[in-house]
Design a protein around this motif. Structure first.
Motif, PDB file in Angstrom:
ATOM      1  N   GLU A 104       0.825  -1.200   0.000  1.00  0.00           N
ATOM      2  CA  GLU A 104       0.000   0.000   0.000  1.00  0.00           C
ATOM      3  C   GLU A 104       0.865   1.257   0.000  1.00  0.00           C
ATOM      4  N   ILE A 105       1.923   1.271   0.814  1.00  0.00           N
ATOM      5  CA  ILE A 105       2.811   2.419   0.881  1.00  0.00           C
ATOM      6  C   ILE A 105       3.500   2.639  -0.460  1.00  0.00           C
ATOM      7  N   SER A 106       3.951   1.553  -1.085  1.00  0.00           N
ATOM      8  CA  SER A 106       4.605   1.660  -2.386  1.00  0.00           C
ATOM      9  C   SER A 106       3.666   2.278  -3.417  1.00  0.00           C
ATOM     10  N   SER A 107       2.407   1.902  -3.374  1.00  0.00           N
ATOM     11  CA  SER A 107       1.415   2.460  -4.303  1.00  0.00           C
ATOM     12  C   SER A 107       1.173   3.938  -4.030  1.00  0.00           C
ATOM     13  N   LEU A 108       1.091   4.299  -2.743  1.00  0.00           N
ATOM     14  CA  LEU A 108       0.856   5.693  -2.371  1.00  0.00           C
ATOM     15  C   LEU A 108       2.035   6.588  -2.765  1.00  0.00           C
ATOM     16  N   VAL A 109       3.249   6.059  -2.646  1.00  0.00           N
ATOM     17  CA  VAL A 109       4.439   6.809  -3.051  1.00  0.00           C
ATOM     18  C   VAL A 109       4.330   7.200  -4.522  1.00  0.00           C
ATOM     19  N   ASP A 110       3.932   6.263  -5.344  1.00  0.00           N
ATOM     20  CA  ASP A 110       3.799   6.529  -6.779  1.00  0.00           C
ATOM     21  C   ASP A 110       2.629   7.470  -7.076  1.00  0.00           C
ATOM     22  N   GLU A 111       1.521   7.271  -6.368  1.00  0.00           N
ATOM     23  CA  GLU A 111       0.318   8.036  -6.668  1.00  0.00           C
ATOM     24  C   GLU A 111       0.419   9.491  -6.223  1.00  0.00           C
ATOM     25  N   TYR A 112       0.998   9.727  -5.043  1.00  0.00           N
ATOM     26  CA  TYR A 112       0.998  11.084  -4.487  1.00  0.00           C
ATOM     27  C   TYR A 112       2.363  11.766  -4.558  1.00  0.00           C
ATOM     28  N   ASN A 113       3.346  11.056  -5.037  1.00  0.00           N
ATOM     29  CA  ASN A 113       4.682  11.627  -5.255  1.00  0.00           C
ATOM     30  C   ASN A 113       5.301  12.185  -3.976  1.00  0.00           C
ATOM     31  N   HIS A 114       5.097  11.479  -2.872  1.00  0.00           N
ATOM     32  CA  HIS A 114       5.748  11.833  -1.617  1.00  0.00           C
ATOM     33  C   HIS A 114       6.798  10.779  -1.270  1.00  0.00           C
ATOM     34  N   VAL A 115       7.770  11.184  -0.474  1.00  0.00           N
ATOM     35  CA  VAL A 115       8.918  10.333  -0.163  1.00  0.00           C
ATOM     36  C   VAL A 115       8.795   9.771   1.248  1.00  0.00           C
ATOM     37  N   VAL A 116       9.150   8.487   1.405  1.00  0.00           N
ATOM     38  CA  VAL A 116       9.260   7.874   2.727  1.00  0.00           C
ATOM     39  C   VAL A 116      10.742   7.647   3.026  1.00  0.00           C
ATOM     40  N   HIS A 117      11.247   8.311   4.044  1.00  0.00           N
ATOM     41  CA  HIS A 117      12.645   8.173   4.446  1.00  0.00           C
ATOM     42  C   HIS A 117      12.744   7.134   5.562  1.00  0.00           C
ATOM     43  N   LEU A 118      13.648   6.184   5.406  1.00  0.00           N
ATOM     44  CA  LEU A 118      13.861   5.138   6.405  1.00  0.00           C
ATOM     45  C   LEU A 118      15.259   5.312   7.003  1.00  0.00           C
ATOM     46  N   PRO A 119      15.383   5.894   8.189  1.00  0.00           N
ATOM     47  CA  PRO A 119      16.701   6.032   8.825  1.00  0.00           C
ATOM     48  C   PRO A 119      17.352   4.670   9.029  1.00  0.00           C
ATOM     49  N   SER A 120      18.677   4.659   9.027  1.00  0.00           N
ATOM     50  CA  SER A 120      19.401   3.393   9.148  1.00  0.00           C
ATOM     51  C   SER A 120      19.282   2.776  10.528  1.00  0.00           C
ATOM     52  N   GLY A 121      18.893   3.574  11.519  1.00  0.00           N
ATOM     53  CA  GLY A 121      18.653   3.023  12.849  1.00  0.00           C
ATOM     54  C   GLY A 121      19.925   2.549  13.521  1.00  0.00           C
ATOM     55  N   ALA A 122      19.867   1.339  14.074  1.00  0.00           N
ATOM     56  CA  ALA A 122      20.949   0.843  14.920  1.00  0.00           C
ATOM     57  C   ALA A 122      22.070   0.169  14.143  1.00  0.00           C
ATOM     58  N   ILE A 123      21.979   0.131  12.806  1.00  0.00           N
ATOM     59  CA  ILE A 123      23.015  -0.545  12.033  1.00  0.00           C
ATOM     60  C   ILE A 123      23.669   0.418  11.053  1.00  0.00           C
ATOM     61  N   GLY A 124      24.712  -0.060  10.390  1.00  0.00           N
ATOM     62  CA  GLY A 124      25.386   0.695   9.348  1.00  0.00           C
ATOM     63  C   GLY A 124      25.528  -0.166   8.109  1.00  0.00           C
ATOM     64  N   GLY A 125      26.129   0.398   7.082  1.00  0.00           N
ATOM     65  CA  GLY A 125      26.396  -0.370   5.873  1.00  0.00           C
ATOM     66  C   GLY A 125      25.311  -0.343   4.828  1.00  0.00           C
ATOM     67  N   LEU A 126      24.215   0.390   5.088  1.00  0.00           N
ATOM     68  CA  LEU A 126      23.126   0.408   4.114  1.00  0.00           C
ATOM     69  C   LEU A 126      23.554   1.058   2.810  1.00  0.00           C
ATOM     70  N   ASP A 127      24.451   2.061   2.885  1.00  0.00           N
ATOM     71  CA  ASP A 127      24.941   2.701   1.660  1.00  0.00           C
ATOM     72  C   ASP A 127      25.727   1.710   0.813  1.00  0.00           C
ATOM     73  N   ILE A 128      26.508   0.857   1.459  1.00  0.00           N
ATOM     74  CA  ILE A 128      27.270  -0.151   0.717  1.00  0.00           C
ATOM     75  C   ILE A 128      26.328  -1.126   0.036  1.00  0.00           C
ATOM     76  N   VAL A 129      25.323  -1.583   0.767  1.00  0.00           N
ATOM     77  CA  VAL A 129      24.369  -2.531   0.194  1.00  0.00           C
ATOM     78  C   VAL A 129      23.680  -1.925  -1.024  1.00  0.00           C
ATOM     79  N   GLN A 130      23.198  -0.703  -0.884  1.00  0.00           N
ATOM     80  CA  GLN A 130      22.479  -0.070  -1.989  1.00  0.00           C
ATOM     81  C   GLN A 130      23.389   0.206  -3.183  1.00  0.00           C
ATOM     82  N   ASN A 131      24.587   0.726  -2.918  1.00  0.00           N
ATOM     83  CA  ASN A 131      25.488   1.044  -4.022  1.00  0.00           C
ATOM     84  C   ASN A 131      25.986  -0.206  -4.725  1.00  0.00           C
ATOM     85  N   ALA A 132      26.348  -1.208  -3.946  1.00  0.00           N
ATOM     86  CA  ALA A 132      26.860  -2.443  -4.537  1.00  0.00           C
ATOM     87  C   ALA A 132      25.777  -3.196  -5.292  1.00  0.00           C
ATOM     88  N   HIS A 133      24.535  -2.945  -4.930  1.00  0.00           N
ATOM     89  CA  HIS A 133      23.425  -3.653  -5.576  1.00  0.00           C
ATOM     90  C   HIS A 133      22.796  -2.838  -6.704  1.00  0.00           C
TER      91      HIS A 133
END
Length: 259
Positions: A104-133
């Motif tokens: 539902e959230i994915s559909s709303l993002v496309d329909e209303y053109n708003h952004v959902v930001h997900l902070p990395s929280g208690a871990i690190g390395g998310l930039d590596i995962v996203q860039n490498a992938h």
């Protein structure tokens, strides 16, 4: 940037102190949505905010973005309506374990053109995962989470014990309160059905320890984080609280590092 917060607990108070009390440049919290306005009335005079108990009134107030700092149930109940009006910083990422809500959230993002930001929280390395992938070439993502044994199991143990080993999709179902970090890690890369998770009860530690191991065409990476507890709420890591503030700060910068 003018901020509205859903919730008035430890995270909200942390943000109020860091942003409003310290007059952080280009950031200000204007509005807070709570269930009981009278209970939190002192926040208005202490931090110069306006309290609301009605969602529509809150969304129509002078805010650019909404920070959800409540709980999973609040996300399920309020987030769809919020996303039709505002960008969102989502703290209770565990709500996204619900496949229907995520769709539902994915559909709303496309329909209303708003952004959902997900902070990395208690871990690190998310930039590596996203860039490498970026080319779909990450082959393995494994999260190993170690927590004090007493926080996970009632059994008294003298040696560490693996209480779960499998995919993130099953870890989230079996340990919903302990596996929020696996959700954001999975969303950053291979998804909940391909991200590996190990949850270890360790009688010799007093802090949560997360290790992320990544491999793929880029090579290999390992990131280990030992989390101090958040002073105002020991059940939350200090880094998780900081990651929310960092997310808001980066939105306001013209020079952005990483991502």
């Amino acid at each position: 940037m003018k901020i509205g917060i859903i919730g008035a607990g430890a995270i909200a108070n942390f943000l109020l102190k860091e942003i409003n009390s310290k007059q952080m440049k280009n950031l200000h919290i204007n509005s807070i949505l709570v269930r009981d306005v009278e209970k939190y009335r002192t926040l208005e005079s202490s931090f110069g905010v306006k309290l609301y108990s009605n969602l529509d009134d809150f969304l129509q107030s002078d805010i650019d973005i909404v920070v959800e700092a409540a709980n999973v149930q609040a996300v399920k109940t309020l987030l769809p309506a919020v996303m039709k009006k505002k960008d969102v910083v989502l703290i209770s990422i565990g709500a996204l374990a619900d496949a229907e809500l995520l769709t539902e959230i994915s559909s709303l993002v496309d329909e209303y053109n708003h952004v959902v930001h997900l902070p990395s929280g208690a871990i690190g390395g998310l930039d590596i995962v996203q860039n490498a992938h970026a080319l779909g070439s990450v082959t393995n993502v494994t999260l190993t989470t170690r927590k004090p044994a007493s926080s996970l199991i009632e059994e008294i143990i003298t040696d560490e014990k693996v209480i779960f080993a499998g995919k993130a999709v099953d870890a989230i179902k079996q340990f919903p309160k302990n596996m929020n970090v696996s959700i954001v890690l999975a969303l950053a890369g291979l998804g909940v059905e391909k991200t590996n998770v190990r949850l270890v009860a360790d009688p010799h530690i007093e802090k949560n320890i997360h290790q992320v191991d990544i491999s793929g065409d880029f090579g290999e990476a390992s990131i280990k984080i030992t989390n101090n507890p958040f002073p105002e709420n020991p059940k939350t890591s200090y880094l998780a609280a900081m990651s929310i503030l960092g997310t808001l700060q980066r939105m306001n910068r013209n020079i952005r590092i990483g991502g």
